[in-house]
Design a protein around this motif. Structure first.
Motif, mmCIF file in Angstrom:
data_model
loop_
_atom_site.group_PDB
_atom_site.id
_atom_site.type_symbol
_atom_site.label_atom_id
_atom_site.label_comp_id
_atom_site.label_asym_id
_atom_site.label_seq_id
_atom_site.Cartn_x
_atom_site.Cartn_y
_atom_site.Cartn_z
ATOM 1 N N VAL A 172 0.821 -1.218 0.000
ATOM 2 C CA VAL A 172 0.000 0.000 0.000
ATOM 3 C C VAL A 172 0.853 1.265 0.000
ATOM 4 C CG1 VAL A 172 -1.847 -1.201 1.209
ATOM 5 C CG2 VAL A 172 -0.217 0.136 2.527
ATOM 6 N N MET A 173 2.186 1.106 0.002
ATOM 7 C CA MET A 173 3.124 2.233 0.033
ATOM 8 C C MET A 173 2.854 3.155 1.216
ATOM 9 S SD MET A 173 5.512 1.996 -2.133
ATOM 10 C CE MET A 173 6.153 3.665 -2.174
ATOM 11 N N GLY A 174 2.679 2.538 2.382
ATOM 12 C CA GLY A 174 2.477 3.324 3.585
ATOM 13 C C GLY A 174 2.558 2.451 4.814
ATOM 14 N N CYS A 175 3.318 2.906 5.824
ATOM 15 C CA CYS A 175 3.344 2.202 7.105
ATOM 16 C C CYS A 175 2.188 2.734 7.946
ATOM 17 C CB CYS A 175 4.688 2.424 7.795
ATOM 18 S SG CYS A 175 5.100 4.179 8.031
ATOM 19 N N GLY A 176 2.311 2.737 9.270
ATOM 20 C CA GLY A 176 1.242 3.275 10.089
ATOM 21 C C GLY A 176 1.065 4.769 9.875
ATOM 22 N N SER A 177 2.119 5.532 10.108
ATOM 23 C CA SER A 177 2.036 6.977 9.898
ATOM 24 C C SER A 177 1.818 7.307 8.424
ATOM 25 C CB SER A 177 3.314 7.650 10.400
ATOM 26 O OG SER A 177 4.453 7.159 9.693
ATOM 27 N N GLY A 178 2.438 6.524 7.534
ATOM 28 C CA GLY A 178 2.298 6.772 6.105
ATOM 29 C C GLY A 178 0.881 6.593 5.614
ATOM 30 N N THR A 179 0.183 5.586 6.131
ATOM 31 C CA THR A 179 -1.206 5.372 5.731
ATOM 32 C C THR A 179 -2.079 6.530 6.185
ATOM 33 O OG1 THR A 179 -0.929 2.967 5.840
ATOM 34 C CG2 THR A 179 -3.175 3.804 5.893
ATOM 35 N N LEU A 180 -1.848 7.024 7.408
ATOM 36 C CA LEU A 180 -2.601 8.172 7.905
ATOM 37 C C LEU A 180 -2.318 9.415 7.066
ATOM 38 C CD1 LEU A 180 -2.075 7.650 11.742
ATOM 39 C CD2 LEU A 180 -4.208 7.369 10.506
ATOM 40 N N VAL A 181 -1.057 9.657 6.771
ATOM 41 C CA VAL A 181 -0.677 10.822 5.975
ATOM 42 C C VAL A 181 -1.229 10.715 4.559
ATOM 43 C CG1 VAL A 181 1.277 12.031 4.904
ATOM 44 C CG2 VAL A 181 1.367 11.410 7.328
ATOM 45 N N ASN A 182 -1.118 9.536 3.957
ATOM 46 C CA ASN A 182 -1.636 9.348 2.602
ATOM 47 C C ASN A 182 -3.143 9.569 2.548
ATOM 48 O OD1 ASN A 182 0.902 8.740 1.635
ATOM 49 N ND2 ASN A 182 0.631 6.527 1.739
ATOM 50 N N ALA A 183 -3.851 9.027 3.542
ATOM 51 C CA ALA A 183 -5.301 9.219 3.580
ATOM 52 C C ALA A 183 -5.635 10.699 3.748
ATOM 53 C CB ALA A 183 -5.902 8.405 4.725
ATOM 54 N N GLY A 184 -4.916 11.378 4.632
ATOM 55 C CA GLY A 184 -5.171 12.794 4.862
ATOM 56 C C GLY A 184 -4.883 13.654 3.651
ATOM 57 N N SER A 185 -3.878 13.301 2.878
ATOM 58 C CA SER A 185 -3.491 14.119 1.725
ATOM 59 C C SER A 185 -4.321 13.828 0.477
ATOM 60 C CB SER A 185 -2.006 13.899 1.409
ATOM 61 O OG SER A 185 -1.769 12.563 1.009
ATOM 62 N N GLY A 186 -5.257 12.883 0.574
ATOM 63 C CA GLY A 186 -6.148 12.616 -0.540
ATOM 64 C C GLY A 186 -5.779 11.435 -1.398
ATOM 65 N N ASN A 187 -4.809 10.629 -0.976
ATOM 66 C CA ASN A 187 -4.419 9.455 -1.741
ATOM 67 C C ASN A 187 -5.471 8.361 -1.579
ATOM 68 O OD1 ASN A 187 -2.952 6.621 -1.673
ATOM 69 N ND2 ASN A 187 -1.766 7.931 -3.022
ATOM 70 N N ALA A 188 -6.014 7.884 -2.687
ATOM 71 C CA ALA A 188 -7.133 6.934 -2.633
ATOM 72 C C ALA A 188 -6.726 5.610 -1.999
ATOM 73 C CB ALA A 188 -7.674 6.692 -4.041
ATOM 74 N N ILE A 189 -5.510 5.136 -2.272
ATOM 75 C CA ILE A 189 -5.069 3.866 -1.708
ATOM 76 C C ILE A 189 -4.979 3.978 -0.185
ATOM 77 C CG2 ILE A 189 -3.101 2.292 -1.531
ATOM 78 C CD1 ILE A 189 -2.620 2.681 -4.491
ATOM 79 N N GLY A 190 -4.417 5.086 0.305
ATOM 80 C CA GLY A 190 -4.340 5.287 1.744
ATOM 81 C C GLY A 190 -5.713 5.384 2.375
ATOM 82 N N ALA A 191 -6.636 6.081 1.699
ATOM 83 C CA ALA A 191 -7.989 6.247 2.235
ATOM 84 C C ALA A 191 -8.721 4.913 2.319
ATOM 85 C CB ALA A 191 -8.767 7.232 1.371
ATOM 86 N N VAL A 192 -8.514 4.051 1.338
ATOM 87 C CA VAL A 192 -9.165 2.730 1.354
ATOM 88 C C VAL A 192 -8.521 1.831 2.401
ATOM 89 C CG1 VAL A 192 -9.528 0.614 0.011
ATOM 90 C CG2 VAL A 192 -9.960 2.850 -1.029
ATOM 91 N N ALA A 193 -7.204 1.891 2.529
ATOM 92 C CA ALA A 193 -6.502 1.000 3.455
ATOM 93 C C ALA A 193 -6.745 1.363 4.914
ATOM 94 C CB ALA A 193 -4.995 1.032 3.165
ATOM 95 N N LEU A 194 -6.940 2.656 5.213
ATOM 96 C CA LEU A 194 -6.993 3.109 6.601
ATOM 97 C C LEU A 194 -8.068 2.438 7.452
ATOM 98 C CD1 LEU A 194 -5.998 4.862 8.873
ATOM 99 C CD2 LEU A 194 -7.336 6.766 7.953
#
Length: 377
Positions: free
Chosen positions: A129-151
């Protein structure tokens, strides 16, 4: 004669000054309201979380990408930046823990079979998902769809991993081992230097030169992490808050958590019953999301396209999100709670976690093309 068409000048797409003032004022009002309702300490913790999100998104710094670049491109710069940041935190955290042991605690956890396996699996899933714990939160917050789905699935996995945590630790683990004092700090700094030396040896020429944004990230993140330790009484973490949110939903829906040793423990029962606005990890997690969203919006708006992905890719993102949450709980943390804060406060499990997760990252990188998340090379 062939005509050439010059490109039109770029039209600014970012928010206007009035919008920026209004949003910043709104954020300030929210922090102030929290401080008045829950107490100044919790308002400060939300501010620290916002700082983490602003720094990670603003400096475009993280933990997953640098490991990927080290493995694929032999670019050691990002990994070196992480190690330097941990060294700065450790240099302050060790003396603080030694002199204020009654008020402060480190991110210490036992080494065990499940912990090692969980770290390996987490390393693979975070590259998917190209994100660890903090990375998934940051990706979701910045509008990245993969991060938003994974969170949300990360949160569900964290809750489930905590629910079963005792079963996993009963498979076998050593007592908690932690370095402390001046000798412990010296060993930690030597260990970080040794890993940095190995990274430089294996890295490509020139990768020892850190860009200015990395130095900015190092100093800001280290300062915020030290401040977090002092204000919260514990190191920066991510995973617990995500699982707690799901635990609260389960209880609100009439669920019974008494079957879990973890969630039925008095301290965790109290957190489930209390307001989420008084949970340390939840506040910094909220701040991470909000800070990343604010920085992305401030730049040009929440837009981080990922392209058209096949259905199997989205299925892999959902599954990887669940695995990220579950494995990080079993492994006693993610890149923040185990690697960054674990090593930074002397936990031996942080070193073992790092080795296992880095090995897992090698696997996860090679799974991405198979899962349709990037073009095969």
């Amino acid at each position: 004669m062939r005509q050439t068409i010059s490109a039109s000048p770029a039209i600014p797409t970012g928010p206007g000054m009035l919008s920026r003032v209004a949003v910043v004022s709104g954020v300030g009002a929210a922090v102030l309201a929290l401080a008045l309702i829950a107490g100044p300490r919790f308002g400060v913790l939300l501010l620290i979380g916002l700082g983490f999100g602003l720094a990670l998104e603003g400096f475009r710094f993280g933990f997953t990408g640098p490991w990927r670049r080290m493995i694929l491109e032999r670019d050691a710069s990002g990994l070196l930046a992480q190690l330097i940041c941990i060294a700065i935190v450790a240099s302050v955290a060790f003396p603080l823990l030694a002199s204020h042991g009654a008020e402060l605690k480190g991110a210490h956890a036992p080494i065990g079979f499940a912990m090692i396996g969980g770290a390996f699996v987490f390393g693979a899933a975070m590259q998917i998902v190209m994100g660890c714990g903090s990375g998934t939160l940051v990706n979701a917050g910045s509008g990245n769809a993969i991060g938003a789905v994974a969170l949300p699935f990360f949160a569900i996995g964290s809750f489930a991993g905590a629910y079963h945590l005792t079963w996993w630790t009963n498979l076998g683990s050593l007592p908690v081992m932690a370095l402390s004092g001046g000798q412990g700090l010296a060993i930690t700094l030597v260990g970080l230097a040794a890993v940095a030396g190995l990274a430089l040896l294996l890295g490509k020429r020139g990768s020892h030169r850190l860009p200015a944004r990395y130095w900015g990230a190092i100093l800001v993140l280290a300062g915020l992490a030290i401040l977090h330790l002092v204000v919260a009484g514990q190191p920066w973490g991510v995973v617990y808050g995500l699982g707690l949110w799901v635990a609260k939903v389960v209880v609100a829906a009439g669920g019974d958590l008494s079957g879990s040793v973890f969630w039925s423990a008095p301290g965790n029962q109290a957190q489930v019953a209390a307001s989420v606005l008084t949970d340390v990890t939840s506040l910094t997690d909220f701040g991470l999301i909000g800070g990343a969203a604010l920085m992305a919006w401030w730049r040009s708006g929440l837009a981080s396209p990922v392209g058209v992905l096949p259905a199997r890719a989205w299925g892999a993102v959902i599954l990887a999100g669940l695995v990220l949450g579950y494995s990080s709980r079993v492994a006693f943390g993610c890149n923040i709670g185990a690697f960054f804060s674990g090593i930074g406060t002397g936990s031996a499990h942080g070193w073992v976690w790092f080795v296992a997760a880095f090995a897992g990252s090698w696997v996860g990188i090679r799974l991405r093309p198979v899962l349709g998340l990037e073009a095969r090379k």
